[in-house]
Each structure stands twice: as C-alpha cells, then as structure tokens.
Design a protein around this motif. Structure first.
Motif, short mmCIF file in Angstrom:
data_model
loop_
_atom_site.label_atom_id
_atom_site.label_comp_id
_atom_site.label_asym_id
_atom_site.label_seq_id
_atom_site.Cartn_x
_atom_site.Cartn_y
_atom_site.Cartn_z
N HIS A 186 -7.44 -19.47 15.21
CA HIS A 186 -7.12 -19.04 16.56
C HIS A 186 -5.88 -18.15 16.56
N ARG A 187 -5.96 -17.06 17.32
CA ARG A 187 -4.88 -16.07 17.31
C ARG A 187 -3.56 -16.63 17.83
N SER A 188 -3.59 -17.75 18.54
CA SER A 188 -2.34 -18.33 19.02
C SER A 188 -1.49 -18.86 17.87
N ARG A 189 -2.13 -19.09 16.71
CA ARG A 189 -1.40 -19.64 15.57
C ARG A 189 -1.53 -18.77 14.31
N ALA A 190 -2.28 -17.69 14.39
CA ALA A 190 -2.52 -16.86 13.21
C ALA A 190 -2.06 -15.44 13.48
N ALA A 191 -1.68 -14.75 12.43
CA ALA A 191 -1.25 -13.35 12.56
C ALA A 191 -1.84 -12.53 11.42
N PHE A 192 -2.29 -11.33 11.76
CA PHE A 192 -2.81 -10.38 10.78
C PHE A 192 -1.85 -9.20 10.76
N THR A 193 -1.37 -8.82 9.58
CA THR A 193 -0.55 -7.60 9.46
C THR A 193 -1.18 -6.71 8.40
N ALA A 194 -0.98 -5.41 8.57
CA ALA A 194 -1.63 -4.48 7.63
C ALA A 194 -0.78 -3.25 7.44
N GLY A 195 -1.07 -2.56 6.35
CA GLY A 195 -0.38 -1.32 6.04
C GLY A 195 -0.82 -0.21 6.98
N ALA A 196 -0.13 0.92 6.86
CA ALA A 196 -0.39 2.06 7.74
C ALA A 196 -1.86 2.44 7.71
N GLY A 331 3.14 8.28 -14.55
CA GLY A 331 1.80 7.85 -14.12
C GLY A 331 1.81 6.52 -13.40
N LEU A 332 2.98 5.93 -13.18
CA LEU A 332 3.05 4.61 -12.54
C LEU A 332 2.37 4.61 -11.18
N SER A 333 1.65 3.54 -10.91
CA SER A 333 1.16 3.30 -9.54
C SER A 333 1.25 1.81 -9.26
N ILE A 334 1.09 1.46 -8.00
CA ILE A 334 0.98 0.04 -7.66
C ILE A 334 -0.37 -0.15 -6.97
N ILE A 335 -0.91 -1.37 -7.11
CA ILE A 335 -2.04 -1.68 -6.24
C ILE A 335 -1.45 -2.45 -5.07
N ARG A 336 -1.52 -1.79 -3.92
CA ARG A 336 -0.82 -2.30 -2.74
C ARG A 336 -1.52 -3.52 -2.16
N GLU A 337 -0.70 -4.41 -1.65
CA GLU A 337 -1.20 -5.51 -0.84
C GLU A 337 -1.32 -4.92 0.56
N ARG A 338 -2.55 -4.61 0.95
CA ARG A 338 -2.78 -3.77 2.12
C ARG A 338 -2.83 -4.53 3.43
N ALA A 339 -3.24 -5.79 3.36
CA ALA A 339 -3.37 -6.57 4.59
C ALA A 339 -3.11 -8.03 4.26
N ALA A 340 -2.65 -8.76 5.26
CA ALA A 340 -2.34 -10.17 5.05
C ALA A 340 -2.62 -10.94 6.34
N VAL A 341 -2.99 -12.18 6.17
CA VAL A 341 -3.22 -13.04 7.34
C VAL A 341 -2.59 -14.40 7.03
N GLY A 342 -1.92 -14.94 8.01
CA GLY A 342 -1.25 -16.23 7.81
C GLY A 342 -1.47 -17.13 9.00
N TYR A 343 -1.50 -18.43 8.75
CA TYR A 343 -1.71 -19.42 9.82
C TYR A 343 -0.52 -20.36 9.86
N ARG A 344 0.03 -20.56 11.03
CA ARG A 344 1.21 -21.41 11.18
C ARG A 344 0.79 -22.74 11.81
N HIS A 345 1.01 -23.80 11.07
CA HIS A 345 0.76 -25.16 11.60
C HIS A 345 2.07 -25.60 12.27
N LEU A 346 2.09 -25.56 13.58
CA LEU A 346 3.36 -25.70 14.32
C LEU A 346 4.02 -27.05 14.09
N GLU A 347 3.21 -28.10 13.98
CA GLU A 347 3.80 -29.44 13.81
C GLU A 347 4.44 -29.59 12.43
N TYR A 348 3.75 -29.11 11.38
CA TYR A 348 4.35 -29.19 10.04
C TYR A 348 5.60 -28.32 9.97
N GLU A 349 5.60 -27.21 10.70
CA GLU A 349 6.79 -26.35 10.71
C GLU A 349 7.98 -27.08 11.32
#
Length: 589
Positions: A186-196, A331-349
């Motif tokens: 549920h979006r009330s407890r989860a967040a999605f962030t992403a690169g440009a 020639g260096l490159s990185i493989i980017r972490e492009r997107a992430a999603v996390g869930y916050r359990h409010l009571e455990y926090e």
C-alpha cells in the motif's frame, strides 16, 4: 527429493576434505591478521592451542604483504604424542582465546563454519570444471562456478537461516532457477524512487510484462482493492515464507501487503546471494532483494530508508564518471541502481533504532544489466573469478592470460588500467572510494583480455571522504569523515591486502609471473597514472602510494568480535581493527 537425498553431499570423505581446506585458510588468514603466531619447526611451522597441548603442524610459503600460503596436504594435528584427525569445529574451540571468540559469539560462529563447510561439501559434488574451460564459459557459468567466496573471511558462507532444501534452491553455486515472489504494498507505507527519466508504471510494465501486471492487478481487484493504491515489490521467496508471512502478518491481514504470486521470468542468484540475474531476459535489470539471513558479518536486509536516495546517488556518480576524461579513458562504467522500492513497517520503526534488522525486511532495487553494453566478441566475468583456483590448482586469471596470448605483465597492465587506475583517480581527484572487492566488479573480456571494468553496488558502498565536498542534498549521505591517516586504506586494504595479495600469490605459485613482476607492474601503472595528472601532485605527496608501510586492517577480527553487525556503514573507519603494519610492496619500486 527425499530426506536423505537432501544431505547426500555430507559424506565423511568430503567433510574431511572441506575441513582441511577450511583449516588451511584459517591458519593462513589468522596468521596474516596476527591472531596466531606460527613458530618455525624445522622445515615446517607449528601453531599451538590455547592450552599449549594441541599442535597444528604445516608447511607454508611466506609472500609479500605477510601472506601465508599454507599447503593443505601438509597440515597435521597432534596431542599427547598422538596424531589426531583434523576437525574444523575443534580447531576454533581449541583456539577460541587466541581468536577472541566470546562465549556468546562462539556457538553462532561455529554454526557459520558448519554451514560454510556444508557448502564446500556440496561444491565438491559438482562436476570438476577446469579454469581453462571456465575462461571460455558464459557470464553466469563463471558466476555460479566460483567455489571460495570472499578470499579473506574464513566463515564466508554462513547463510544462517537457510535450511538445507533452501540452500539447494537459493545458493548461487547450486545454480537453481528462481522465480521471485511479488507483493502489492500500500502506497501509504511504501515508496518508489527512480533515476532521471524513469516513471513507475512504465518501468514495472517493462520489467514484468503487460500480461503479468494485468494478472497481478486482477488479484487486487478480485479482493475489492484498487491497484492504483499499491506499489509492486519483488521479494526473495525465502523472505516471503520465513519472514514476511509471519513477522509482517499484521500487514498481510490488513491488506497493507497482498501476495500476488510469482513472476514469470527466471532468475539466478549471484555471488552476493540476494541479487538476481534475469536469465529469461538477460537484458532486463538485476533485482536485489532484502534477505534476513546472517552472512559474513551482517544480516543481509535492505533498508527502505536507504532505498529512497539510491537512484539519485547512482545518477550522480554516472554523471561524474561521464564528465571526467581520466575515468572515461579507462573505459570505466557503473551499472546503475535505477529504481528502488521500500516498505516501512511503522510499528517496528517505533520499536527499533535505524540499524535494526526489523527495518530492513522489505525493500528491493533494480540494477542495470551489463549485457546490452557488450560489443562484438566481448563477454563478462565477475572479478571474483580472477582469484578462483580449480581442482588442479590452476587459476582463472592464469587461464585468461594463456588464452590472451599476451605476456603476463602486459595482460596485468591492461587489467590494472581498467580496474585499478579508476580507483586511484576517484580517490585523488574526488576523495571518492568504493568497496571494490571481486564481487562488486564485473570485467568485460575479449579473447581473455580485460577490456574495461564495470563497478556495481554503488549506493550502499561508495563514500566521499572530504567533509567539505559540495554534494547535492539527496546524495549527502555518502559523505563520511575519515581520519587522514586511514584514508588510503581504501586502496591499501581493500585492493592490495584483500585482493592483489591473493592474485599475486596464485600467479607466482603457478610460475606465470613472479611477485616482483606483479608489484613492479602495479608500481608502473601507479606512476603512469600520477604522471598523467601532474595537477594532483600535492595530493600524491600527502597520500603516498609508495609509503614504506601501511596499517594492517583485519577483517576476520571484525567478524570474530561481532558476527551480526561488523561495521557501522555510517562510520566505516570507526570499527577498523588495526594491528601493526604491513610492508608496502610498492615501497622502493
């Protein structure tokens, strides 16, 4: 699989062989970290138990960086004039005072050792693939063909939490295809962030496919729920069965979390155990998941709070590399972490501090695949493979040199330019350091020659050690304060002591390249880099790569002291176990 089949790899012969190999590594690495002091005994060395009554006798070659190359076949154990069989668990009990193992840590450490040995026994059942064959194999064959894990840590495959059937399903060396479990959060407890340029809906549809997304939405609408209220999170199957379905039961009951079932794509676990490569669609992203098992000094969770800044940190580093001519030229490159999603359990926090494993049970990130970046004739291999040695003692690095047709020094020079020069420049130009061990670097190869390096595992591992560095606000968490005299340990420890020490020893043992030849080449590449950027001369003088010695930073000591939380990631230098100095192999070259 029958109950007995699940443990068919555990035979007396394999256990004896696994124990011998592990005691060999323990003698070598504990001597290196000065936890034990082998005494010369004729042509051999002896290590005594805490009570002085048990003796371990062995032969060894001592190399640069105080590296002990112990001959496994030579190890014998004696007590009261009689020879005893080697037994790994007894070894740690007999030396627990020397090793600083507390009564609290000892049994858990023994469990990690038991699990590591069990894994070795399983690897001993696999068909023997020579390094020469592996040097011509594909990316995932190399990844799952690694047998040793981290070269420094003795208990390096603990994975406490896996049962045997789970080991067989999820350990990288078993190469079992895996489908990820998907949850709606549920979006009330989860967040999605992403690169440009990345937007949630199109990204998820691209990763999962239209059909799967519609099927998952159907599960939600079938329960009277609106898909627009939820974010999709990929989950390690173990995490769902063992943690989330129980520990997060309230979230499931209240429909904050809804189990949608498995995705359609098959994945393979990578060396880092909780990161998955998509074998159905190799061009798609890796998925890194939270996994609440104890492995090598940490609970391998993934922090929802950390995830929020992850894509921004990756974008920042990609821009830095892109805009720097020196890094670009390697020639260096990185493989980017492009997107992430996390869930916050409010009571455990509310109930825990920010370090708690309870806050790291439900998050995931998507990392680019290196496959689409390959040119004609190029292939990939984890850098961990370079120090892999096969059943006949032949190293993977040696096999690549053979395949390349280059002189060993020339092969090494190209590898160093791809992997090591970018580390030097990042340090001197930007005070920027990585965690550049073998599992965090992917090498691009062509006919056995290293073409370039790809760094990975960026957001959790990089740090800027300049307290005055001007960083965008969303990236500021990577700024750390490190005492001036330990800054260069990011290269001396992480690269020289924890990686080159093993690579140099293997090549010398095989007669491919002498240790002097190895370190001469490292010195030459270091000087060539320094001469190419004369404007950084002051920094080179202040942080001297050719200093006579550097502090010995001990990794096993960290794990022996606290095998649940070795290091505070926010204060990496605070936990260092420094014991005396090592002679710098570049000094005087």
């Amino acid at each position: 699989m029958s109950l007995a089949d699940a443990v068919a790899h555990l035979t007396p012969e394999r256990w004896e062989q696994a124990s011998r190999l592990l005691i060999r590594k323990a003698l070598a690495e504990f001597a290196h970290e000065r936890l034990i002091t082998p005494e010369p005994d004729g042509e051999a060395y002896v290590v005594r138990s805490d009570d002085g009554l048990t003796r371990y006798r062995f032969t060894a070659v001592r190399r640069a960086l105080d590296h002990w190359q112990v001959d496994a076949a030579s190890i014998t154990r004696h007590r009261d004039g009689a020879e005893l069989p080697l037994a790994a668990l007894d070894f740690f009990i007999e030396l627990k005072e020397s090793l600083g193992l507390s009564d609290e840590i000892l049994p858990v450490y023994l469990e990690e050792i038991s699990s590591t040995l069990s894994g070795t026994c399983y690897k001993l059942t696999k068909p023997q693939v020579s390094s020469a064959e592996l040097a011509r194999a594909g990316f995932q064959a190399v990844e799952t063909g690694m047998t040793e894990g981290h070269p420094c840590f003795v208990a390096n495959n603990g994975r406490l939490g896996f049962g045997i059937h789970e080991y067989l399903s999820y350990a990288p060396e078993t190469a079992s295809p895996i489908r990820l479990v998907w949850l709606a959060a549920h979006r009330s407890r989860a967040a999605f962030t992403a690169g440009a340029g990345i937007e949630y809906e199109s990204f998820v549809r691209q990763e999962l496919g239209e059909e799967t997304v519609e099927r998952f939405h159907g599960v939600l609408t079938g329960q009277g729920l609106d898909p627009a209220d939820y974010l999709l999170i990929p989950v390690h199957p173990w995490q769902w069965w063992n943690k989330l379905s129980v520990t997060f039961a309230a979230e499931v009951a209240r429909r904050h979390l809804v189990c949608l079932g498995e995705g359609d794509d098959e994945y393979l676990a990578q060396q880092s155990i909780r990161t998955f490569f998509n074998t159905t669609h190799p061009e798609k992203h890796y998925v890194k998941t939270a996994l609440s098992v104890l492995n090598m000094g940490f609970m391998r969770g993934l922090s929802a709070a950390y995830m929020e800044a992850t894509p921004a940190i990756n974008d920042w580093l990609a821009r830095l590399i892109e805009g720097d001519p020196v890094l670009k030229s390697t020639g260096l490159s990185i493989i980017r972490e492009r997107a992430a999603v996390g869930y916050r359990h409010l009571e455990y926090e509310q109930a825990t501090d920010r370090y708690s494993p309870y806050r790291k049970m439900l998050a995931a990130l998507w990392r680019e695949s290196p496959v689409p970046s390959l040119g004609e004739g190029e292939s990939l291999a984890t850098m961990a493979s370079l120090v892999h040695v096969d059943h006949e003692g032949a190293s993977f690095a040696g096999a690549l040199i053979e395949r390349s047709g280059l002189a060993p020094k020339e092969w090494l020079r190209r590898y160093l330019r791809a992997y090591y020069t970018p580390l030097l420049h990042s340090f001197y130009a930007y005070d920027l350091v990585y965690m550049p061990h073998g599992e965090n670097v992917i090498l691009v190869l062509k006919d056995g020659v290293v073409q370039r390096a790809i760094y990975k595992d960026i957001a959790e591992e990089i740090a800027v050690m300049d307290p005055d560095a001007v960083l965008p606000p969303e990236v500021s968490r990577i700024r750390v304060e490190v005492p001036d005299d330990t800054k260069l340990l990011s290269i001396f420890t992480d690269v020289f002591d924890c990686y080159f020490r093993f690579l140099a020893a293997n090549l010398a043992t095989e007669g491919i390249l002498s240790e002097d030849g190895f370190w001469d080449t490292v010195a030459e590449v270091t000087r060539a880099y320094q001469e190419s950027v004369p404007e950084l001369a002051d920094k080179f003088a202040r942080y001297d790569m050719f200093a006579p010695e550097f502090a010995l930073s001990c990794l096993n000591r960290l794990q022996l002291r606290n095998n649940r939380q070795m290091v505070d990631l926010a204060d990496p230098s605070g936990a260092l176990q420094l014991v005396g100095n090592l002679k710098n192999p570049l000094a005087g070259r």
